[in-house]
Scaffold this motif. Sequence first.
Motif, PDB file in Angstrom:
ATOM      1  N   ASN A   1       0.829  -1.197   0.000  1.00  0.00           N
ATOM      2  CA  ASN A   1       0.000   0.000   0.000  1.00  0.00           C
ATOM      3  C   ASN A   1       0.873   1.261   0.000  1.00  0.00           C
TER       4      ASN A   1
ATOM      5  N   ALA B   1       0.866   4.047  -2.968  1.00  0.00           N
ATOM      6  CA  ALA B   1       0.672   5.478  -2.723  1.00  0.00           C
ATOM      7  C   ALA B   1       1.812   6.291  -3.322  1.00  0.00           C
TER       8      ALA B   1
ATOM      9  N   GLU C   1       1.366   6.411  -7.086  1.00  0.00           N
ATOM     10  CA  GLU C   1       0.308   7.359  -7.469  1.00  0.00           C
ATOM     11  C   GLU C   1       0.803   8.792  -7.358  1.00  0.00           C
ATOM     12  N   LYS C   2       1.540   9.077  -6.292  1.00  0.00           N
ATOM     13  CA  LYS C   2       2.069  10.440  -6.110  1.00  0.00           C
ATOM     14  C   LYS C   2       3.011  10.808  -7.255  1.00  0.00           C
TER      15      LYS C   2
END
Length: 69
Positions: free
Chosen positions: A36, A40, A43-44
């Motif tokens: 996870n 994240a 995605e950033k």
Amino acid sequence: MVVSRQQTAPQPPVTPPDPTRPLHLAPGCDVCAALNRQRAAAEKARDIRRATSCEMEIRNHPKHRKGTA
């Protein structure tokens, strides 16, 4: 005859939940937590391919299979 139209404030867009995302990580699972965090970060960085790969790994992780958690 002049018909006036009522002006209303625009509503914020409705964002449905993403069905490809796991709803919950397996509680206490270090593998899920690490994936996870990687998701994240991807995605950033706008690395959608890597983020999707992490999501697939989370969904396919044995603790997410029905009846094994």
